[in-house]
Design a protein around this motif. Structure first.
Motif, mmCIF file in Angstrom:
data_model
loop_
_atom_site.group_PDB
_atom_site.id
_atom_site.type_symbol
_atom_site.label_atom_id
_atom_site.label_comp_id
_atom_site.label_asym_id
_atom_site.label_seq_id
_atom_site.Cartn_x
_atom_site.Cartn_y
_atom_site.Cartn_z
ATOM 1 N N VAL A 280 0.828 -1.198 0.000
ATOM 2 C CA VAL A 280 0.000 0.000 0.000
ATOM 3 C C VAL A 280 0.864 1.250 0.000
ATOM 4 O O VAL A 280 0.618 2.199 -0.769
ATOM 5 N N GLU A 281 1.881 1.278 0.850
ATOM 6 C CA GLU A 281 2.778 2.437 0.911
ATOM 7 C C GLU A 281 3.420 2.697 -0.449
ATOM 8 O O GLU A 281 3.491 3.850 -0.906
ATOM 9 N N PRO A 312 -3.958 5.251 4.667
ATOM 10 C CA PRO A 312 -2.837 5.869 3.950
ATOM 11 C C PRO A 312 -3.297 6.823 2.841
ATOM 12 O O PRO A 312 -2.665 7.844 2.587
ATOM 13 N N LEU A 313 -4.402 6.501 2.201
ATOM 14 C CA LEU A 313 -4.913 7.366 1.141
ATOM 15 C C LEU A 313 -5.468 8.667 1.715
ATOM 16 O O LEU A 313 -5.286 9.743 1.124
ATOM 17 N N ILE A 314 -6.134 8.592 2.846
ATOM 18 C CA ILE A 314 -6.642 9.812 3.476
ATOM 19 C C ILE A 314 -5.487 10.715 3.893
ATOM 20 O O ILE A 314 -5.533 11.940 3.726
ATOM 21 N N GLU A 315 -4.426 10.114 4.409
ATOM 22 C CA GLU A 315 -3.239 10.900 4.762
ATOM 23 C C GLU A 315 -2.646 11.572 3.533
ATOM 24 O O GLU A 315 -2.144 12.705 3.603
ATOM 25 N N ILE A 329 -7.827 10.627 -4.175
ATOM 26 C CA ILE A 329 -9.281 10.781 -4.287
ATOM 27 C C ILE A 329 -9.857 9.705 -5.211
ATOM 28 O O ILE A 329 -10.860 9.061 -4.894
ATOM 29 N N ALA A 330 -9.204 9.513 -6.351
ATOM 30 C CA ALA A 330 -9.691 8.511 -7.307
ATOM 31 C C ALA A 330 -9.621 7.110 -6.704
ATOM 32 O O ALA A 330 -10.554 6.299 -6.877
ATOM 33 N N ALA A 331 -8.538 6.810 -5.995
ATOM 34 C CA ALA A 331 -8.389 5.481 -5.399
ATOM 35 C C ALA A 331 -9.435 5.246 -4.312
ATOM 36 O O ALA A 331 -10.020 4.161 -4.216
ATOM 37 N N PRO A 338 -16.635 0.933 1.777
ATOM 38 C CA PRO A 338 -15.831 0.702 2.988
ATOM 39 C C PRO A 338 -15.026 1.932 3.425
ATOM 40 O O PRO A 338 -14.605 2.010 4.581
ATOM 41 N N ALA A 339 -14.819 2.874 2.526
ATOM 42 C CA ALA A 339 -14.034 4.061 2.873
ATOM 43 C C ALA A 339 -14.875 5.175 3.484
ATOM 44 O O ALA A 339 -14.325 6.137 4.036
ATOM 45 N N VAL A 340 -16.213 5.078 3.419
ATOM 46 C CA VAL A 340 -17.087 6.189 3.834
ATOM 47 C C VAL A 340 -16.907 6.574 5.304
ATOM 48 O O VAL A 340 -16.758 7.770 5.619
ATOM 49 N N PRO A 341 -16.912 5.647 6.265
ATOM 50 C CA PRO A 341 -16.759 6.059 7.668
ATOM 51 C C PRO A 341 -15.466 6.827 7.933
ATOM 52 O O PRO A 341 -15.477 7.851 8.633
ATOM 53 N N ALA A 342 -14.360 6.352 7.363
ATOM 54 C CA ALA A 342 -13.081 7.025 7.576
ATOM 55 C C ALA A 342 -13.071 8.400 6.917
ATOM 56 O O ALA A 342 -12.494 9.361 7.455
#
Length: 400
Positions: A280-281, A312-315, A329-331, A338-342
């Motif tokens: 991921v990194e 990591p994407l939000i960061e 953003i695209a990823a 699954p990304a909505v809560p974060a």
């Protein structure tokens, strides 16, 4: 796999040559003696053509019919009914002879198979006989023999099956690929050699089989195939590396820094299948790659990895690099629900204005109507960039 050798080339040219020579002889005899009697030699040509080409011999029959009518016209002027009937007979005979030879070939090809009590086809246990069937003129026989050899699991079948990757019938080639995958490690050597074949179908099928086997010994050859001139071969090699998994991770991740964009794209595809924190990194960093195709593959790979890639994407939304922010953003959009809560958490607690604005845009990319309440609240955010992003996201959701 090497290209067809001199023997195959000679056979390919020899058969038409025999047909042409016998036909020419018959026509010359007709012209020399002023008769069409010698065109009965055409039936000899039809028998030979039907034996070699089965029902495709009808093409030879049509050509002979045309030759017969032409000779008749030269000798007698306008062809009479007898000449036309004989010409039609050549076409009909070509088809019937080809059909009969085809049926005979199928029956001969089935000699090494038998019907079990349940009524299905069962395989002969003699590997040598099955290997001999791979040379049959009947594609059904070659197909069935290839499948039986894969079931048998005998390493002696590896080389004959690898040679079958160049079979003229696509179904036979695919069955050979499937069987090589079932044979496992003994097939790795011939398959890695096949990745260098001049035939593009052989190369991508070899990559598929190597992915089925999953042996780390294939990693160097598959890495080299990431630079193949054919895009489909490159993608199959990347997926095969992904199927091998963790043993390939370090080498594939290192390829993200390769100077060749094609290799970097393939590496990103493979890493999406491998997954893991370090992957991921590496992929997040690849979102700033100068090549748009590489960035696109990295986005898709992060989307495939899913929830482990979210934080990591939000960061990355807070970075100063515009390419990295857009890619994140695209990823996140590809990760989906699954990304909505974060993302909602990041919108509420992000100190840097770029993070909340990016989170809102990512919610718009996801397009989940359940995010509408979050975005409506964002319309009252004190930061203009966040409010503007929320308006765009809501408009995007309404269109879906």
């Amino acid at each position: 796999m090497s290209p067809a050798g001199p023997s195959k080339s000679a056979e390919a040219w020899g058969r038409p040559a025999v047909i042409v020579l016998v036909t020419a002889l018959a026509v010359l005899l007709d012209l020399a003696f002023g008769t069409v009697a010698y065109t009965h030699l055409f039936y000899l040509v039809l028998i030979i053509a039907a034996f070699w080409y089965r029902r495709r011999a009808i093409v030879v029959g049509i050509l002979l019919a045309m030759a017969h009518v032409t000779v008749g016209s030269i000798l007698y002027g306008t062809p009479d009914a007898g000449i036309l009937v004989n010409a039609a007979a050549f076409v009909v005979a070509a088809y019937l002879l080809g059909y009969l030879f085809e049926i005979a070939g199928r029956r001969a090809g089935g000699l090494h198979f038998h019907i079990d009590e349940a009524g299905g086809a069962a395989c002969d246990r003699d590997t040598r006989r099955l290997i001999a069937r791979l040379s049959s003129r009947d594609p059904d026989t070659r197909y069935r023999a290839a499948g039986c050899l894969g079931d048998a699991g005998n390493p002696a079948a590896v080389e004959p099956l690898a040679a079958l990757l160049e079979d003229p019938e696509v179904g036979v080639r695919w069955k050979a690929t499937e069987s090589l995958g079932r044979l496992g490690t003994p097939a790795v050597g011939p398959l890695t050699a096949s990745l260098r074949s001049e035939n593009v179908d052989v190369r991508w099928m070899a990559a598929v089989a190597l992915g089925e086997i999953g042996d780390p010994a294939a990693i160097p050859a598959l890495m080299a195939a990431l630079d193949d001139e054919d895009a489909y071969v490159r993608s199959r090699a990347a997926l095969a590396l992904g199927a091998i998994g963790e043993p390939a991770r370090e080498e594939v991740a290192a390829a993200l820094s390769d100077g060749n964009a094609r290799v970097r794209r393939g590496a990103a595809i493979a890493l999406g299948s491998i997954g893991g924190e370090k992957v991921v990194e590496a992929l997040v960093e690849t979102l700033r790659d100068p090549d748009g195709g590489v960035r696109q593959r990295a986005c898709a790979a992060l989307g495939d990895i899913g929830e482990p890639a979210v934080q990591p994407l939000i960061e990355a939304l807070g970075t100063e690099n515009e390419l990295l922010r857009r890619g994140a953003i695209a990823a996140l959009g590809l990760v989906g629900k699954p990304a909505v809560p974060a993302l909602a958490m990041a919108l509420r607690h992000g100190d840097d204005r770029r993070v909340p604005a990016g989170a809102v845009r990512a919610l718009g990319e996801i397009g989940d109507r359940r995010s509408a309440d979050i975005l409506i609240r964002a319309l009252e955010d004190e930061r203009e960039e966040v409010r503007e992003a929320a308006r765009e996201a809501l408009a995007s959701i309404r269109k879906t």
